[in-house]
Design a protein around this motif. Sequence first.
Motif, mmCIF file in Angstrom:
data_model
loop_
_atom_site.group_PDB
_atom_site.id
_atom_site.type_symbol
_atom_site.label_atom_id
_atom_site.label_comp_id
_atom_site.label_asym_id
_atom_site.label_seq_id
_atom_site.Cartn_x
_atom_site.Cartn_y
_atom_site.Cartn_z
ATOM 1 N N MET A 268 0.846 -1.180 0.000
ATOM 2 C CA MET A 268 0.000 0.000 0.000
ATOM 3 C C MET A 268 0.886 1.235 0.000
ATOM 4 S SD MET A 268 -2.945 1.030 2.745
ATOM 5 C CE MET A 268 -1.828 1.026 4.132
ATOM 6 N N ARG A 269 0.686 2.109 -0.965
ATOM 7 C CA ARG A 269 1.430 3.373 -1.036
ATOM 8 C C ARG A 269 0.995 4.222 0.144
ATOM 9 N NH1 ARG A 269 5.677 4.563 -3.851
ATOM 10 N NH2 ARG A 269 5.747 6.720 -4.356
ATOM 11 N N VAL A 270 1.958 4.783 0.898
ATOM 12 C CA VAL A 270 1.622 5.482 2.126
ATOM 13 C C VAL A 270 2.069 6.939 2.119
ATOM 14 C CG1 VAL A 270 1.890 5.506 4.632
ATOM 15 C CG2 VAL A 270 1.727 3.337 3.444
ATOM 16 N N ASP A 271 3.346 7.203 1.856
ATOM 17 C CA ASP A 271 3.923 8.551 1.926
ATOM 18 C C ASP A 271 3.579 9.257 3.240
ATOM 19 O OD1 ASP A 271 5.261 8.465 -0.547
ATOM 20 O OD2 ASP A 271 3.394 8.883 -1.589
ATOM 21 N N ALA A 272 3.894 8.591 4.351
ATOM 22 C CA ALA A 272 3.612 9.116 5.688
ATOM 23 C C ALA A 272 4.909 9.414 6.424
ATOM 24 C CB ALA A 272 2.795 8.106 6.487
ATOM 25 N N ASP A 273 4.899 10.472 7.239
ATOM 26 C CA ASP A 273 6.054 10.787 8.079
ATOM 27 C C ASP A 273 6.233 9.687 9.113
ATOM 28 O OD1 ASP A 273 6.494 13.184 6.750
ATOM 29 O OD2 ASP A 273 5.254 14.321 8.143
ATOM 30 N N CYS B 298 7.689 6.990 5.155
ATOM 31 C CA CYS B 298 7.300 5.640 4.740
ATOM 32 C C CYS B 298 6.715 5.747 3.336
ATOM 33 C CB CYS B 298 6.280 5.052 5.701
ATOM 34 S SG CYS B 298 5.765 3.383 5.258
ATOM 35 N N VAL B 299 7.360 5.078 2.386
ATOM 36 C CA VAL B 299 6.940 5.132 0.987
ATOM 37 C C VAL B 299 5.817 4.132 0.724
ATOM 38 C CG1 VAL B 299 7.708 4.823 -1.396
ATOM 39 C CG2 VAL B 299 9.227 5.902 0.281
ATOM 40 N N ASP B 300 6.010 2.887 1.176
ATOM 41 C CA ASP B 300 4.950 1.892 1.053
ATOM 42 C C ASP B 300 5.017 0.914 2.210
ATOM 43 O OD1 ASP B 300 6.692 -0.317 0.316
ATOM 44 O OD2 ASP B 300 6.732 0.469 -1.701
ATOM 45 N N LEU B 301 3.910 0.190 2.393
ATOM 46 C CA LEU B 301 3.743 -0.667 3.560
ATOM 47 C C LEU B 301 3.028 -1.939 3.125
ATOM 48 C CD1 LEU B 301 3.789 -0.800 6.744
ATOM 49 C CD2 LEU B 301 1.595 0.382 6.676
ATOM 50 N N SER B 302 3.485 -3.074 3.650
ATOM 51 C CA SER B 302 2.792 -4.344 3.426
ATOM 52 C C SER B 302 2.642 -5.028 4.778
ATOM 53 C CB SER B 302 3.570 -5.233 2.450
ATOM 54 O OG SER B 302 4.676 -5.823 3.076
ATOM 55 N N SER B 303 2.059 -6.210 4.767
ATOM 56 C CA SER B 303 1.856 -6.918 6.037
ATOM 57 C C SER B 303 3.155 -7.402 6.655
ATOM 58 C CB SER B 303 0.918 -8.107 5.824
ATOM 59 O OG SER B 303 1.507 -9.026 4.928
ATOM 60 N N SER B 304 4.234 -7.481 5.849
ATOM 61 C CA SER B 304 5.494 -8.008 6.377
ATOM 62 C C SER B 304 6.642 -7.014 6.379
ATOM 63 C CB SER B 304 5.916 -9.242 5.575
ATOM 64 O OG SER B 304 6.206 -8.860 4.249
ATOM 65 N N ILE C 276 4.837 5.399 13.295
ATOM 66 C CA ILE C 276 4.007 6.242 12.441
ATOM 67 C C ILE C 276 2.857 6.721 13.314
ATOM 68 C CG2 ILE C 276 2.594 6.414 10.368
ATOM 69 C CD1 ILE C 276 4.141 4.026 9.225
ATOM 70 N N ASP C 277 2.831 8.011 13.610
ATOM 71 C CA ASP C 277 1.771 8.561 14.444
ATOM 72 C C ASP C 277 0.498 8.723 13.631
ATOM 73 O OD1 ASP C 277 3.402 8.756 16.729
ATOM 74 O OD2 ASP C 277 4.217 10.665 16.035
ATOM 75 N N SER C 278 -0.623 8.546 14.292
ATOM 76 C CA SER C 278 -1.917 8.720 13.647
ATOM 77 C C SER C 278 -2.357 10.173 13.764
ATOM 78 C CB SER C 278 -2.962 7.812 14.308
ATOM 79 O OG SER C 278 -4.242 8.089 13.791
ATOM 80 N N GLU C 279 -2.956 10.687 12.697
ATOM 81 C CA GLU C 279 -3.483 12.049 12.726
ATOM 82 C C GLU C 279 -4.860 12.092 13.371
ATOM 83 O OE1 GLU C 279 -3.422 13.587 8.764
ATOM 84 O OE2 GLU C 279 -1.248 13.377 8.585
ATOM 85 N N MET D 191 8.135 -2.683 5.006
ATOM 86 C CA MET D 191 7.886 -1.339 4.493
ATOM 87 C C MET D 191 9.129 -0.809 3.801
ATOM 88 S SD MET D 191 7.948 0.810 8.100
ATOM 89 C CE MET D 191 6.886 -0.352 8.958
ATOM 90 N N GLN D 192 8.909 0.178 2.941
ATOM 91 C CA GLN D 192 10.010 0.896 2.320
ATOM 92 C C GLN D 192 10.005 2.296 2.911
ATOM 93 O OE1 GLN D 192 11.547 2.540 -1.994
ATOM 94 N NE2 GLN D 192 9.775 1.211 -1.969
ATOM 95 N N VAL D 193 11.173 2.734 3.382
ATOM 96 C CA VAL D 193 11.301 4.021 4.059
ATOM 97 C C VAL D 193 12.416 4.827 3.409
ATOM 98 C CG1 VAL D 193 11.907 5.101 6.267
ATOM 99 C CG2 VAL D 193 10.447 3.091 6.245
ATOM 100 N N GLN D 194 12.193 6.113 3.279
ATOM 101 C CA GLN D 194 13.230 7.039 2.817
ATOM 102 C C GLN D 194 13.796 7.730 4.052
ATOM 103 O OE1 GLN D 194 11.876 9.857 -0.073
ATOM 104 N NE2 GLN D 194 13.806 10.975 -0.088
ATOM 105 N N ALA D 195 15.113 7.716 4.186
ATOM 106 C CA ALA D 195 15.768 8.268 5.377
ATOM 107 C C ALA D 195 16.906 9.197 4.979
ATOM 108 C CB ALA D 195 16.314 7.133 6.245
ATOM 109 N N PRO D 196 17.149 10.241 5.786
ATOM 110 C CA PRO D 196 18.187 11.211 5.468
ATOM 111 C C PRO D 196 19.587 10.831 5.959
ATOM 112 C CG PRO D 196 16.988 11.944 7.386
ATOM 113 C CD PRO D 196 16.339 10.666 6.924
#
Length: 98
Positions: free
Chosen positions: A17-22, A36-42, A62-65, A44-49
């Motif tokens: 699932m495409r997420v694009d979440a902080d 977080c770029v995308d997420l699955s049940s097992s 991942i905090d909920s809004e 995730m792909q994350v972009q980090a600095p």
Amino acid sequence: MSEHERDYAEKRDFIRMRVDADVSLIHAGQEIAGVCVDLSSSGMQVQAPRQFNVGDLLTVRIDSEHAALKGLEADTEVVWVKATGEDQHLGLRILKMR
């Protein structure tokens, strides 16, 4: 099974699932902001600095809004790394949900 075959099998076996979440990445007592770029049940792909290595253990938050929904917190392991300029894309396997 080769790395390429495993990557393909994972894409086939797990809906991503495409997420694009902080996210907050916690490693060795440091908290690093990422996306977080995308997420699955097992995993995730994350972009980090900053640089991480295969095998590093990270806690991902991942905090909920929404006040009524609990955020996600998971213990993960870095399973692949891809440099993209100054950032890194990380493949994280979820070891344990909190």
